[in-house]
Write a protein that holds these residues in place. Structure first.
Motif, PDB file in Angstrom:
ATOM      1  N   ARG A 197      48.278  49.764  42.553  1.00  0.00           N
ATOM      2  CA  ARG A 197      47.233  49.192  41.715  1.00  0.00           C
ATOM      3  C   ARG A 197      47.898  48.385  40.603  1.00  0.00           C
ATOM      4  N   ILE A 198      47.385  47.174  40.379  1.00  0.00           N
ATOM      5  CA  ILE A 198      47.950  46.341  39.327  1.00  0.00           C
ATOM      6  C   ILE A 198      46.816  45.703  38.524  1.00  0.00           C
ATOM      7  N   ALA A 199      47.189  45.157  37.387  1.00  0.00           N
ATOM      8  CA  ALA A 199      46.291  44.305  36.604  1.00  0.00           C
ATOM      9  C   ALA A 199      47.116  43.168  36.051  1.00  0.00           C
ATOM     10  N   PHE A 200      46.531  42.008  35.926  1.00  0.00           N
ATOM     11  CA  PHE A 200      47.252  40.891  35.327  1.00  0.00           C
ATOM     12  C   PHE A 200      46.270  39.949  34.660  1.00  0.00           C
ATOM     13  N   VAL A 201      46.791  39.220  33.691  1.00  0.00           N
ATOM     14  CA  VAL A 201      46.027  38.216  32.962  1.00  0.00           C
ATOM     15  C   VAL A 201      46.507  36.845  33.397  1.00  0.00           C
ATOM     16  N   ASN A 220      41.325  38.267  46.096  1.00  0.00           N
ATOM     17  CA  ASN A 220      40.199  38.382  47.018  1.00  0.00           C
ATOM     18  C   ASN A 220      39.040  39.091  46.327  1.00  0.00           C
ATOM     19  N   VAL A 221      37.863  38.469  46.330  1.00  0.00           N
ATOM     20  CA  VAL A 221      36.672  39.035  45.708  1.00  0.00           C
ATOM     21  C   VAL A 221      35.755  39.556  46.816  1.00  0.00           C
ATOM     22  N   GLY A 249      43.141  45.410  40.533  1.00  0.00           N
ATOM     23  CA  GLY A 249      42.936  45.567  41.959  1.00  0.00           C
ATOM     24  C   GLY A 249      44.114  46.209  42.639  1.00  0.00           C
ATOM     25  N   THR A 250      44.154  46.082  43.960  1.00  0.00           N
ATOM     26  CA  THR A 250      45.220  46.683  44.768  1.00  0.00           C
ATOM     27  C   THR A 250      45.988  45.593  45.499  1.00  0.00           C
ATOM     28  N   VAL A 251      47.287  45.813  45.619  1.00  0.00           N
ATOM     29  CA  VAL A 251      48.176  44.849  46.263  1.00  0.00           C
ATOM     30  C   VAL A 251      48.107  45.045  47.776  1.00  0.00           C
ATOM     31  N   GLN A 252      47.901  43.951  48.495  1.00  0.00           N
ATOM     32  CA  GLN A 252      47.833  43.976  49.950  1.00  0.00           C
ATOM     33  C   GLN A 252      49.192  43.617  50.559  1.00  0.00           C
ATOM     34  N   ALA A 253      49.307  43.792  51.883  1.00  0.00           N
ATOM     35  CA  ALA A 253      50.578  43.539  52.566  1.00  0.00           C
ATOM     36  C   ALA A 253      51.047  42.103  52.382  1.00  0.00           C
ATOM     37  N   MET A 255      50.644  40.411  49.732  1.00  0.00           N
ATOM     38  CA  MET A 255      50.828  40.278  48.282  1.00  0.00           C
ATOM     39  C   MET A 255      49.621  39.676  47.575  1.00  0.00           C
ATOM     40  N   SER A 256      48.530  39.456  48.292  1.00  0.00           N
ATOM     41  CA  SER A 256      47.283  39.088  47.607  1.00  0.00           C
ATOM     42  C   SER A 256      46.713  40.333  46.948  1.00  0.00           C
ATOM     43  N   ILE A 257      45.734  40.123  46.069  1.00  0.00           N
ATOM     44  CA  ILE A 257      45.129  41.221  45.324  1.00  0.00           C
ATOM     45  C   ILE A 257      43.676  41.365  45.743  1.00  0.00           C
ATOM     46  N   ASN A 258      43.294  42.552  46.199  1.00  0.00           N
ATOM     47  CA  ASN A 258      41.882  42.853  46.409  1.00  0.00           C
ATOM     48  C   ASN A 258      41.315  43.333  45.084  1.00  0.00           C
ATOM     49  N   ALA A 259      40.518  42.485  44.441  1.00  0.00           N
ATOM     50  CA  ALA A 259      40.057  42.775  43.086  1.00  0.00           C
ATOM     51  C   ALA A 259      38.990  43.860  43.085  1.00  0.00           C
ATOM     52  N   THR A 260      39.174  44.855  42.219  1.00  0.00           N
ATOM     53  CA  THR A 260      38.128  45.851  41.989  1.00  0.00           C
ATOM     54  C   THR A 260      37.306  45.484  40.756  1.00  0.00           C
ATOM     55  N   ARG A 261      37.960  44.849  39.784  1.00  0.00           N
ATOM     56  CA  ARG A 261      37.266  44.467  38.549  1.00  0.00           C
ATOM     57  C   ARG A 261      37.910  43.220  37.973  1.00  0.00           C
ATOM     58  N   ILE A 262      37.088  42.286  37.534  1.00  0.00           N
ATOM     59  CA  ILE A 262      37.550  41.065  36.886  1.00  0.00           C
ATOM     60  C   ILE A 262      36.822  40.934  35.550  1.00  0.00           C
ATOM     61  N   ARG A 263      37.581  40.789  34.491  1.00  0.00           N
ATOM     62  CA  ARG A 263      36.982  40.560  33.173  1.00  0.00           C
ATOM     63  C   ARG A 263      37.277  39.139  32.731  1.00  0.00           C
ATOM     64  N   VAL A 264      36.222  38.388  32.377  1.00  0.00           N
ATOM     65  CA  VAL A 264      36.374  37.045  31.835  1.00  0.00           C
ATOM     66  C   VAL A 264      36.629  37.168  30.343  1.00  0.00           C
ATOM     67  N   LEU A 265      37.765  36.690  29.886  1.00  0.00           N
ATOM     68  CA  LEU A 265      38.081  36.721  28.463  1.00  0.00           C
ATOM     69  C   LEU A 265      37.379  35.550  27.791  1.00  0.00           C
ATOM     70  N   GLN A 266      36.553  35.875  26.809  1.00  0.00           N
ATOM     71  CA  GLN A 266      35.722  34.836  26.190  1.00  0.00           C
ATOM     72  C   GLN A 266      36.552  33.850  25.397  1.00  0.00           C
ATOM     73  N   ARG A 267      36.117  32.588  25.441  1.00  0.00           N
ATOM     74  CA  ARG A 267      36.809  31.519  24.729  1.00  0.00           C
ATOM     75  C   ARG A 267      36.354  31.467  23.278  1.00  0.00           C
ATOM     76  N   GLU A 268      37.127  30.745  22.484  1.00  0.00           N
ATOM     77  CA  GLU A 268      36.855  30.635  21.052  1.00  0.00           C
ATOM     78  C   GLU A 268      35.484  30.044  20.769  1.00  0.00           C
ATOM     79  N   ASP A 269      35.006  29.131  21.645  1.00  0.00           N
ATOM     80  CA  ASP A 269      33.749  28.446  21.381  1.00  0.00           C
ATOM     81  C   ASP A 269      32.540  29.173  21.969  1.00  0.00           C
TER      82      ASP A 269
END
Length: 346
Positions: A197-201, A220-221, A249-253, A255-269
């Protein structure tokens, strides 16, 4: 939360497995280590272009014109943030970081003094249920209080506290209290998987059907992927090239990521959405205060829960969760308010 306008490169954060202890099933979440992400706002004069750093580490960033920042690669266990610039230099003691955690906080700074508004500090982290004491769980080494307002979900459907057994892998969202415990607003029960399991920004650079390219990685969504922005759940169609995303998400064979959760980081505006939770300290005709945070209500504010229909039903001494939107003048307007009863002291 306001986000620095500069881009930042993708940072891979390997999520925490089960916390120490032998009461849970240590095989339910693979062991790993990694960093955390802190998204915050600095309030007070001179909060622009201020350096925010973790002492004795390479994790550092600079606040934007509104005092907002995103700090990545925060080491597991880090328990301090240093703020410097504009004639100010102050260090904030914080609850130790959990690996892979996403934390959102607001601080006020003046000279050498910095204060965290704990009732506004939100956390998201993964781990395994390693102990259960009444309505308090131990997850990733933290005490997690489950209240009558906590939403528990599994496979996008409602679940119950009885579903939270030892060894259950979960994602916890809630308020991080000053003592390091968490008052859970939502707990999601996850599948037991052996995959890493990994997470990245990273920045979203391409959308091709259900496949995203984020920070150079293929994501992958699927139908079970949860996508959130602020306090709201959104859809794949709401994502835009240029969005900054925190992907779990989880790393696949391949090396793609099957996403379990995606958070959109809000922009300044963009308008800032946040949670405030804790004990109510003041109530008047149109506003209430949780801790030191004053919150306004209007005709669109929803009051959720049995016997809770309006602000008149909220009393000093009650405990409440509020989903709020930050207004242009800096004030907070409640979208939804829920009362809760905290578990009795242990």
């Amino acid at each position: 939360m306001q986000i620095p306008t500069r881009s930042f490169s993708a940072l891979v954060l390997v999520l925490l497995a089960a916390a120490c202890g032998s009461t849970g099933d240590s095989s339910s979440m693979p062991a790993a280590s990694g960093g955390a992400v802190v998204q915050g706002t600095v309030m007070g004069g001179g909060s622009q272009n201020m350096r925010v750093a973790v002492p004795a580490s390479s994790a550092a960033t600079t606040t934007d014109a509104a005092g907002g920042f995103v700090l990545t690669d925060v080491p597991k266990g880090a328990a301090a943030l240093q703020f410097s610039g504009g004639g100010q230099n102050a260090t904030l003691a914080t609850a130790p970081m959990v690996a892979g955690e996403f934390r959102r906080l607001t601080v006020s700074i003046s000279g050498a003094s910095v204060t965290e508004h704990s009732e506004q500090t939100e956390t998201e982290f993964e781990g395994t249920v390693d102990a259960i004491d009444g309505m308090v769980l131990t997850v990733a080494g933290r005490k997690v209080a489950v209240t009558d307002a906590t939403r528990i979900r599994k496979d996008d459907a409602a679940a119950t506290f009885a579903d939270l057994v030892l060894g259950t892998p979960v994602e916890v969202e809630g308020t991080l209290n000053a003592d390091g415990s968490v008052t859970a607003s939502e707990i999601s029960i996850e599948e037991k998987e052996e995959a890493e399991r990994i997470a990245f920004v990273g920045t979203l650079t391409q959308i091709a059907g259900n496949t995203l390219t984020v920070g150079g990685r293929t994501v992958n969504v699927g139908s079970s992927t949860v996508i959130v922005k602020g306090d709201a759940t959104v859809t794949l169609a709401d994502l835009k090239v240029g969005d900054r995303l925190l992907v779990r998400g989880t790393v696949q064979a391949d090396m793609s990521i099957n996403a379990t959760r995606i958070r959109v980081l809000q922009r300044e505006d963009e308008p800032e959405e946040m949670h405030v939770a804790g004990q109510v300290t003041a109530v008047d005709a149109t506003t209430f205060t949780i801790g030191d945070t004053k919150i306004a209500t209007d005709a669109s504010t929803e009051f959720e829960g049995s016997g809770f229909h309006s602000l008149a039903d909220l009393k000093v001494g009650d405990f409440a969760f509020a989903e709020v939107m930050k207004q242009a003048d800096g004030s907070l307007l409640a979208k939804e308010v829920r009362k809760f009863t905290p578990p009795p002291p242990g």
